[in-house]
Write an enzyme that holds these catalytic residues in place. Structure first.
Site, PDB file in Angstrom:
ATOM      1  N   LYS A  41      -2.496 -14.323   1.088  1.00  0.00           N
ATOM      2  CA  LYS A  41      -3.989 -13.160  -0.068  1.00  0.00           C
ATOM      3  C   LYS A  41      -5.242 -13.924   0.038  1.00  0.00           C
ATOM      4  O   LYS A  41      -6.208 -13.979  -0.252  1.00  0.00           O
ATOM      5  CB  LYS A  41      -3.066 -12.190  -0.986  1.00  0.00           C
ATOM      6  CG  LYS A  41      -1.904 -11.233  -0.488  1.00  0.00           C
ATOM      7  CD  LYS A  41      -1.199 -10.423  -1.894  1.00  0.00           C
ATOM      8  CE  LYS A  41      -0.188  -9.439  -1.453  1.00  0.00           C
ATOM      9  NZ  LYS A  41      -0.073  -8.911  -2.063  1.00  0.00           N
ATOM     10  N   GLN A  98       1.861  -9.950  -8.495  1.00  0.00           N
ATOM     11  CA  GLN A  98       2.353  -9.136  -7.019  1.00  0.00           C
ATOM     12  C   GLN A  98       3.979  -8.750  -7.882  1.00  0.00           C
ATOM     13  O   GLN A  98       4.742  -8.523  -8.473  1.00  0.00           O
ATOM     14  CB  GLN A  98       2.828 -11.004  -6.396  1.00  0.00           C
ATOM     15  CG  GLN A  98       4.057 -10.481  -4.771  1.00  0.00           C
ATOM     16  CD  GLN A  98       3.156  -9.972  -3.880  1.00  0.00           C
ATOM     17  OE1 GLN A  98       2.077  -9.582  -3.431  1.00  0.00           O
ATOM     18  NE2 GLN A  98       3.475  -9.055  -2.772  1.00  0.00           N
ATOM     19  N   ASP A 110      -5.364  -3.531  -6.298  1.00  0.00           N
ATOM     20  CA  ASP A 110      -4.087  -2.947  -5.462  1.00  0.00           C
ATOM     21  C   ASP A 110      -4.445  -1.234  -5.952  1.00  0.00           C
ATOM     22  O   ASP A 110      -3.314  -0.906  -5.782  1.00  0.00           O
ATOM     23  CB  ASP A 110      -2.944  -4.032  -6.181  1.00  0.00           C
ATOM     24  CG  ASP A 110      -1.695  -4.400  -5.900  1.00  0.00           C
ATOM     25  OD1 ASP A 110      -1.915  -4.808  -4.218  1.00  0.00           O
ATOM     26  OD2 ASP A 110      -0.902  -5.153  -6.636  1.00  0.00           O
TER      27      ASP A 110
END
Ligand code: GUN
Length: 292
Positions: free
Chosen positions: A53, A97, A120
């Site tokens: 990422k 995460q 997200d």
């Protein structure tokens, strides 16, 4: 029939290139989009994912910061850190995460993220907007799948889409995006009776379970578009998806490979969401735009 492979890597590269153009425009206007990634603990798979990422961000010209914290970080410290990122003007997107180590409440942490920085698309504000069919930050994996279907010219409206898996990260938002796009959606899960009987009805079949090669040829409607979200590591170290690609290919019309299918799209959509967050803050781009 042998299914055509859908090249997620190539499409992700296109989206990253588009993002890079958008970043240049932002930089010219004095904004460098930035993504803060928070990794708590030592999960090896998570370490690999977050590296991918931040690397993609750098490639597209964004700033990215990887903040690592020990597995025994107290909940209050993690939330306080997220709040610090909320008020940092250099940060446009925040990603914590998942999964978090035992003892940490992932929902409480996600809800601490400013919805305008929720790259997200996991917090209640963005999930709620998705459910009512409004613009929002959509979760990156299912949003990437929608982009793949669109790019492939797959007709979603009127199709029967079957999603296997009901996770908050993939299955549920996937079902909602497909529904919003006009599909008739069935969501299957571990308690579903006669799974093959249902999956065989899917014009579009999305597997997001986390069980290696569990979707076999007898579960697939001839000509179906098969999307494999699974990334499973086999005992020999190789990666495989939730779909038995070799077995299913003669039955399906299109199929995503693992690796090189959905995985790269997840990362590309994360970058795109972060750029969108920066554009919104800078007042660049269409109102509420998600452009990609
Ligand atoms: N863990 C697995 N997939 C994801 C994702 O898309 N976002 C975050 N934050 N954690 C994940």
């Amino acid at each position: 029939m042998t299914a055509t492979r859908i090249d997620g890597k190539a499409l992700a590269a296109e989206i990253l290139a588009e993002s890079a153009v958008r970043v240049s425009r932002l930089r010219a206007a004095g904004t460098i989009p930035g993504l803060a990634v928070v990794l708590v603990g030592e999960d090896p798979a998570s370490k690999v994912y977050v590296k991918g990422k931040t690397a993609a961000c750098e490639k597209a010209g964004l700033n990215s910061w990887l903040h690592t914290m020990p597995a025994d970080t107290p909940q209050e410290r993690l939330i306080a850190f997220v709040k610090q990122l909320n008020s940092d003007p250099a940060v446009h997107g925040i990603l914590v995460q998942l999964p978090l180590p035992k003892g940490l409440d992932a929902r409480a942490v996600i809800e601490a993220i400013d919805p305008a920085k929720d790259a997200d698309g996991f917090n209640y504000v963005n999930v709620g907007a998705l459910v009512v069919g409004e613009e929002a930050f959509y979760p990156c994996t299912p949003w990437g799948v929608m982009k793949m279907l669109e790019h492939e010219g797959v007709k979603v409206e009127g199709a029967h889409a079957v999603v296997i898996g009901r996770s908050t990260i993939v299955g549920k938002p996937m079902a909602m995006l497909l529904l919003n796009a006009g599909a008739t959606v069935t969501v299957c899960h571990s308690k579903t009776q006669d799974l093959p009987g249902i999956t065989r009805q899917g014009d579009i079949l999305v597997a997001a379970v986390g069980r290696p090669r569990m979707v076999t040829a007898d579960m697939v409607k001839p000509g179906a578009v098969v999307i494999d979200v699974g990334i499973n590591r086999l005992p020999d170290g190789k990666l495989c998806g939730d779909v038995d690609t070799e077995g299913v290919s003669p039955v399906a019309s299109r199929i995503t490979p693992v690796p090189g299918g959905v995985g790269p799209m997840t990362i590309a959509m994360l970058v795109a969401n972060t750029v969108t967050a920066a554009e919104r803050r800078a007042g660049i781009g269409a109102p509420g735009s998600r452009i990609t």
